[in-house]
Design a protein around this motif. Structure first.
Motif, PDB file in Angstrom:
ATOM      1  N   ILE A 181       0.701  -1.214  -0.025  1.00  0.00           N
ATOM      2  CA  ILE A 181       0.013  -0.081  -0.019  1.00  0.00           C
ATOM      3  C   ILE A 181       0.803   1.197   0.012  1.00  0.00           C
ATOM      4  CG2 ILE A 181      -1.703   1.279   1.439  1.00  0.00           C
ATOM      5  CD1 ILE A 181      -2.788  -1.286   2.326  1.00  0.00           C
ATOM      6  N   LEU A 182       1.829   1.112   0.887  1.00  0.00           N
ATOM      7  CA  LEU A 182       2.914   2.349   1.189  1.00  0.00           C
ATOM      8  C   LEU A 182       3.571   2.875  -0.196  1.00  0.00           C
ATOM      9  CD1 LEU A 182       3.683   2.231   4.615  1.00  0.00           C
ATOM     10  CD2 LEU A 182       2.053   3.691   3.803  1.00  0.00           C
ATOM     11  N   GLU A 183       3.921   1.783  -1.008  1.00  0.00           N
ATOM     12  CA  GLU A 183       4.763   1.594  -2.015  1.00  0.00           C
ATOM     13  C   GLU A 183       3.943   1.976  -3.279  1.00  0.00           C
ATOM     14  OE1 GLU A 183       6.903  -1.785  -2.018  1.00  0.00           O
ATOM     15  OE2 GLU A 183       8.557  -1.109  -0.937  1.00  0.00           O
ATOM     16  N   ASP A 184       2.791   1.959  -3.520  1.00  0.00           N
ATOM     17  CA  ASP A 184       1.858   2.046  -4.450  1.00  0.00           C
ATOM     18  C   ASP A 184       1.708   3.711  -4.817  1.00  0.00           C
ATOM     19  OD1 ASP A 184      -0.068   2.229  -6.476  1.00  0.00           O
ATOM     20  OD2 ASP A 184      -1.330   0.756  -5.724  1.00  0.00           O
ATOM     21  N   VAL A 185       2.194   4.087  -5.959  1.00  0.00           N
ATOM     22  CA  VAL A 185       2.124   5.631  -6.188  1.00  0.00           C
ATOM     23  C   VAL A 185       0.815   6.192  -6.513  1.00  0.00           C
ATOM     24  CG1 VAL A 185       2.965   7.376  -7.650  1.00  0.00           C
ATOM     25  CG2 VAL A 185       4.571   5.485  -6.946  1.00  0.00           C
ATOM     26  N   GLU A 186       0.150   5.359  -7.182  1.00  0.00           N
ATOM     27  CA  GLU A 186      -1.384   5.514  -7.550  1.00  0.00           C
ATOM     28  C   GLU A 186      -2.269   6.042  -6.356  1.00  0.00           C
ATOM     29  OE1 GLU A 186      -4.276   6.427 -10.498  1.00  0.00           O
ATOM     30  OE2 GLU A 186      -1.936   6.054 -10.647  1.00  0.00           O
ATOM     31  N   ILE A 187      -1.995   4.998  -5.065  1.00  0.00           N
ATOM     32  CA  ILE A 187      -2.754   5.251  -3.954  1.00  0.00           C
ATOM     33  C   ILE A 187      -2.581   6.811  -3.526  1.00  0.00           C
ATOM     34  CG2 ILE A 187      -3.174   4.673  -1.686  1.00  0.00           C
ATOM     35  CD1 ILE A 187      -2.715   1.902  -2.277  1.00  0.00           C
ATOM     36  N   PHE A 188      -1.380   7.223  -3.448  1.00  0.00           N
ATOM     37  CA  PHE A 188      -1.047   8.655  -3.068  1.00  0.00           C
ATOM     38  C   PHE A 188      -1.630   9.610  -3.948  1.00  0.00           C
ATOM     39  CE2 PHE A 188       1.717   6.269  -0.575  1.00  0.00           C
ATOM     40  CZ  PHE A 188       1.917   7.089   0.721  1.00  0.00           C
ATOM     41  N   ARG A 189      -1.677   9.556  -5.408  1.00  0.00           N
ATOM     42  CA  ARG A 189      -2.419  10.368  -6.081  1.00  0.00           C
ATOM     43  C   ARG A 189      -3.844  10.618  -6.085  1.00  0.00           C
ATOM     44  NH1 ARG A 189       0.363   8.027 -10.887  1.00  0.00           N
ATOM     45  NH2 ARG A 189       2.736   9.215 -11.288  1.00  0.00           N
ATOM     46  N   ASN A 190      -4.330   9.256  -5.925  1.00  0.00           N
ATOM     47  CA  ASN A 190      -5.977   9.024  -5.507  1.00  0.00           C
ATOM     48  C   ASN A 190      -6.268   9.866  -4.241  1.00  0.00           C
ATOM     49  OD1 ASN A 190      -6.385   7.941  -7.894  1.00  0.00           O
ATOM     50  ND2 ASN A 190      -6.248   5.853  -6.921  1.00  0.00           N
ATOM     51  N   LEU A 191      -5.270   9.974  -3.273  1.00  0.00           N
ATOM     52  CA  LEU A 191      -5.414  10.520  -2.021  1.00  0.00           C
ATOM     53  C   LEU A 191      -5.522  12.030  -2.138  1.00  0.00           C
ATOM     54  CD1 LEU A 191      -5.844  10.158   1.160  1.00  0.00           C
ATOM     55  CD2 LEU A 191      -3.273   9.833   1.253  1.00  0.00           C
ATOM     56  N   GLU A 192      -4.455  12.628  -2.828  1.00  0.00           N
ATOM     57  CA  GLU A 192      -4.398  14.020  -2.908  1.00  0.00           C
ATOM     58  C   GLU A 192      -5.804  14.320  -3.553  1.00  0.00           C
ATOM     59  OE1 GLU A 192      -0.785  14.458  -4.929  1.00  0.00           O
ATOM     60  OE2 GLU A 192       0.450  14.119  -3.073  1.00  0.00           O
ATOM     61  N   LEU A 193      -6.151  13.747  -4.648  1.00  0.00           N
ATOM     62  CA  LEU A 193      -7.135  14.418  -5.519  1.00  0.00           C
ATOM     63  C   LEU A 193      -8.471  14.387  -4.467  1.00  0.00           C
ATOM     64  CD1 LEU A 193      -8.497  15.143  -8.168  1.00  0.00           C
ATOM     65  CD2 LEU A 193      -8.827  12.645  -8.747  1.00  0.00           C
ATOM     66  N   SER A 194      -8.908  13.339  -3.389  1.00  0.00           N
ATOM     67  CA  SER A 194      -9.935  13.400  -2.625  1.00  0.00           C
ATOM     68  C   SER A 194      -9.550  14.489  -1.929  1.00  0.00           C
ATOM     69  CB  SER A 194      -9.849  11.989  -2.145  1.00  0.00           C
ATOM     70  OG  SER A 194     -10.091  10.858  -2.941  1.00  0.00           O
ATOM     71  N   LEU A 195      -8.493  14.644  -1.369  1.00  0.00           N
ATOM     72  CA  LEU A 195      -8.467  15.661  -0.337  1.00  0.00           C
ATOM     73  C   LEU A 195      -8.874  17.050  -0.884  1.00  0.00           C
ATOM     74  CD1 LEU A 195      -4.943  14.691   1.616  1.00  0.00           C
ATOM     75  CD2 LEU A 195      -7.359  14.632   2.362  1.00  0.00           C
TER      76      LEU A 195
END
Length: 562
Positions: free
Chosen positions: A391-405
C-alpha cells in the motif's frame, strides 16, 4: 448566675419585680427610664435575661464590688433601694460599659422583613416567623435543614462579656457556612484530585460527603441555575434541537436543547426504554419537550432541527402536520458529512485506515515513523506486514488520496463554519451554491407563509429599487450592516410593500442554527458524566449535572448573568 444585693441573690424575677414596684401607686409610669436601666444592667427592659445569662457579680453595700476589678463590675451593680420608698436605680459613676451580648449566629440564616414589625424570613425555605427567638429559629432550622444538609455551627448560650473579640471556633463556623454555600458550584466542575488539594490546604474544612453532593446540594444548585435560565429565556424565540444517543450501558436516550440568540441551553435527556426509536416515538418526545420549554422557560419554539436520517425525516414531516407553525429542517453539517462520505472512495479509505491503525497500535513503528517527516512518509526500518508495504509503495494510492483531499477540502471548510454555536442558516447558504431546486423550495416556503412575501423575495434577487433604496445594495453598507438591520431599514423605507409580518419572519429565519452541533456537545458532556466508573449513575441525575455543567461553562465565558 445572679447579682448579689446586700447578701441576697437578685434573680431575673427580682429585676422584673423591681421594675414593677418602681411604678406609682396610681398606675403611673416607672421612675426608672429605659435608658437608665440599660446603662445600669446592660440589658434592654424588654429583653431581661434569664438567670443562667446573668453575670455573677457580688454587691457590697458600702459601694465596692467583691471582685478583683471593682471599677469594671461597678457598672453592673444595683444600688440598695431605700425602705418604704420607691425603688431607685441610679446610673453608675464609672465609665460606660463596653461590649455586651454576642449576637447569636442563628440570626444570619434569616432575613428581617422591613415592612413588618418583628417579622423574619428563613433564607432557605422562605417561611416567615413573627416575634422570633433564637430557640425558635434553631428549631425551625432543624426541620428545614434536613433537606439542605448544611453543616451549621454549634449554638451556645450567649453571655455578656466585656471583650468584643470573637472566639476562634465561632470564626471557623462562620467561614464554614460561607464556604459551604460556594462549594456546590466548585464541586460540579472540578475533579477529585482538585478537591483533595483543597482538603490539604485547609484540613479544618469538612467537605460535603457524596450523599449530600448527589442529593440536596445537586438539587439546590440545579434549581438555582434553572431560575437563572428562566430569566434569560423568558419571551425569547427558540429553536429546539433533537438527537439520539446511546449510553455506555447501551440505553437509548433522546436529548433536546434550545438554541436562543446563538446560545445553546440543555433542556432534557429522555430514556426510550424498551420501545423502539421510531418516528412516532421521537415525535411524542419532541412535542413533550416543546411543551416543557414553553411552560418551564417561557420561550416560543419557532423551529425544530434534527439530523437527516430516515427516522428524523419522517418525524419532521409528521411534525409539520401537527404543528404547521413550527419551521422544521435538517442539519446542514450532517448533510455535508453525508456528501463527504459519498465522495470518499471506500477502497481508498479502507487502505488508509489499515495503515493508520497499524502505526497507531504498534509502538516501535509509530515511534520510527514520527522521526520521518513529509507528505509521503518514508517507510521506517521496522517489521511490517507485506500488504502494508504494498500500500505504502503504491504511487497511484497517493495520487488518488491527494485528489480526494482537494475534492473534500470545501466540505471540510464548510463544516468548520457550520458547526460553530453562532452559525445560522444564513451561513449555510453562503457556504453552499444553491441549485435551481433549492431556490424553488425557498420560494415555495415564502409562498406558503403568505403570498405577499414572494414578490419581496423575487425583488431582492434582482435588486429591485422599487422595494428598497439603491444605497442598501452598496458594498460598504452590506459589509458593515447586519441582515436584521438591513431588512429593518428596507421596511422603514417602504412600509407599504414590505409588511411588518415579513420583517418578523426574516428575524426568525436569521436566528435559526445551521446544525445540531449544540446537542452533540451535550452528548460529549454526558459522556464525561456517565463514565465506566460511574456506570450506575441514572440519566435523571446525569441530566441535572449536565445542565449545571453547561451553565457554569457558559457563565465562565460570558460572565455571570444577573
Amino acid at each position: 448566675m445572679s447579682i448579689n444585693r446586700g447578701g441576697g441573690a437578685l434573680s431575673s424575677q427580682d429585676i422584673r419585680d423591681l421594675l414593677q414596684n418602681s411604678e406609682d401607686e396610681d398606675g403611673g409610669e416607672s421612675t426608672v427610664t429605659s435608658q437608665e436601666f440599660m446603662e445600669v444592667t446592660g440589658y434592654d427592659v424588654n429583653e431581661i435575661p434569664s438567670d443562667s445569662e446573668l453575670l455573677d457579680i457580688s454587691y457590697d453595700p458600702e459601694g465596692s464590688a467583691n471582685s478583683s476589678s471593682s471599677e469594671e463590675n461597678h457598672s453592673h451593680c444595683y444600688r440598695q433601694p431605700a425602705s418604704n420608698t420607691k425603688s431607685n436605680l441610679s446610673p453608675p459613676p464609672s465609665k460606660k460599659k463596653k461590649g455586651g451580648r454576642i449576637k447569636d449566629l442563628v440570626w444570619e440564616e434569616f432575613v428581617k422583613i422591613e415592612t413588618e414589625k418583628n417579622l423574619w424570613m428563613c433564607k432557605y425555605c422562605d417561611k416567615e416567623i413573627k416575634y422570633p427567638q433564637p430557640d425558635r429559629l434553631r428549631k425551625h432550622l432543624e426541620k428545614c435543614s434536613a433537606s439542605r444538609k448544611v453543616k451549621r455551627p454549634s449554638q451556645s448560650v450567649s453571655v455578656p462579656v466585656s471583650s468584643d473579640a470573637v472566639s476562634e471556633p465561632d470564626l471557623l463556623n462562620q467561614n464554614q457556612i460561607k464556604i459551604q454555600k460556594k462549594m456546590p458550584d466548585y464541586f460540579f466542575k472540578t475533579t477529585e484530585p482538585q478537591q483533595q488539594f483543597v482538603k490539604e490546604l485547609r484540613p479544618t474544612y469538612q467537605l460535603p460527603n457524596e450523599k449530600d453532593v448527589a442529593g440536596s446540594e445537586l438539587d439546590t444548585l440545579y434549581e438555582t441555575e434553572k431560575k437563572k435560565v428562566k430569566i434569560e429565556l423568558a419571551g425569547r424565540k427558540a429553536t429546539i434541537l433533537q438527537d439520539g444517543w446511546t449510553t455506555n450501558q447501551h440505553n437509548c436516550v433522546i436529548a433536546h436543547s434550545l438554541q436562543v440568540n446563538n446560545q445553546n441551553y440543555f433542556l432534557n435527556a429522555l430514556e426510550v426504554g424498551d420501545e423502539s426509536k421510531t418516528a412516532l416515538k421521537c415525535l411524542e418526545l419532541l412535542i413533550k419537550s416543546i411543551e416543557e420549554a414553553e411552560t418551564e422557560f417561557g420561550v416560543k419554539v419557532v423551529a425544530c432541527i434534527t439530523d437527516n436520517c430516515s427516522t428524523m425525516n419522517s418525524m419532521r414531516r409528521q411534525l409539520k402536520i401537527q404543528r404547521p407553525e413550527i419551521i422544521e429542517y435538517g442539519c446542514s453539517s450532517h448533510l455535508l458529512n453525508l456528501i463527504g462520505k459519498k465522495f470518499t472512495p471506500e477502497v481508498l479509505k479502507d487502505k488508509i485506515v489499515k495503515v493508520q491503525k497499524f502505526f497507531r497500535n504498534h509502538d516501535v513503528p509509530g515511534a520510527a515513523l514520527s522521526k520521518l517527516k513529509g507528505t509521503r512518509p518514508v517507510l521506517p526500518d521496522c517489521n511490517m506486514p507485506p500488504d502494508l508495504i504494498r500500500i505504502l509503495e503504491d504511487v497511484e494510492i497517493f495520487r488518488n488520496l491527494e485528489l480526494s483531499l482537494q475534492t473534500l477540502e470545501p466540505v471540510a471548510r464548510s463544516l468548520d463554519t457550520l458547526q460553530l454555536d453562532n452559525a445560522t442558516v444564513a451561513d449555510a447558504v453562503s457556504c453552499e451554491n444553491l441549485t435551481r431546486d433549492m431556490k424553488a423550495a425557498g420560494r415555495n416556503f415564502f409562498l406558503s407563509k403568505d403570498p405577499a412575501f414572494l414578490p419581496i423575495v423575487l425583488a431582492l434577487s434582482v435588486e429591485d429599487r422599487t422595494f428598497s433604496s439603491k444605497l442598501l445594495f452598496k458594498e460598504e453598507v452590506i459589509k458593515h450592516m447586519g441582515p436584521v438591520a438591513w431588512w429593518q431599514t428596507a421596511q422603514s423605507d417602504n412600509p407599504e410593500k414590505i409588511p411588518v409580518a415579513f420583517l418578523e419572519l426574516c428575524d426568525t429565519l436569521l436566528q435559526l442554527p445551521s446544525s445540531t452541533a449544540g446537542i452533540e456537545r451535550v452528548f460529549s458532556t454526558l459522556n464525561n458524566t456517565i463514565t465506566d466508573k460511574r456506570n450506575r449513575l441514572g440519566i435523571h441525575k446525569a441530566e441535572k449535572i449536565c445542565f449545571i455543567n453547561k451553565q457554569i461553562r457558559r457563565n465562565s465565558h460570558t460572565g455571570p448573568h444577573n
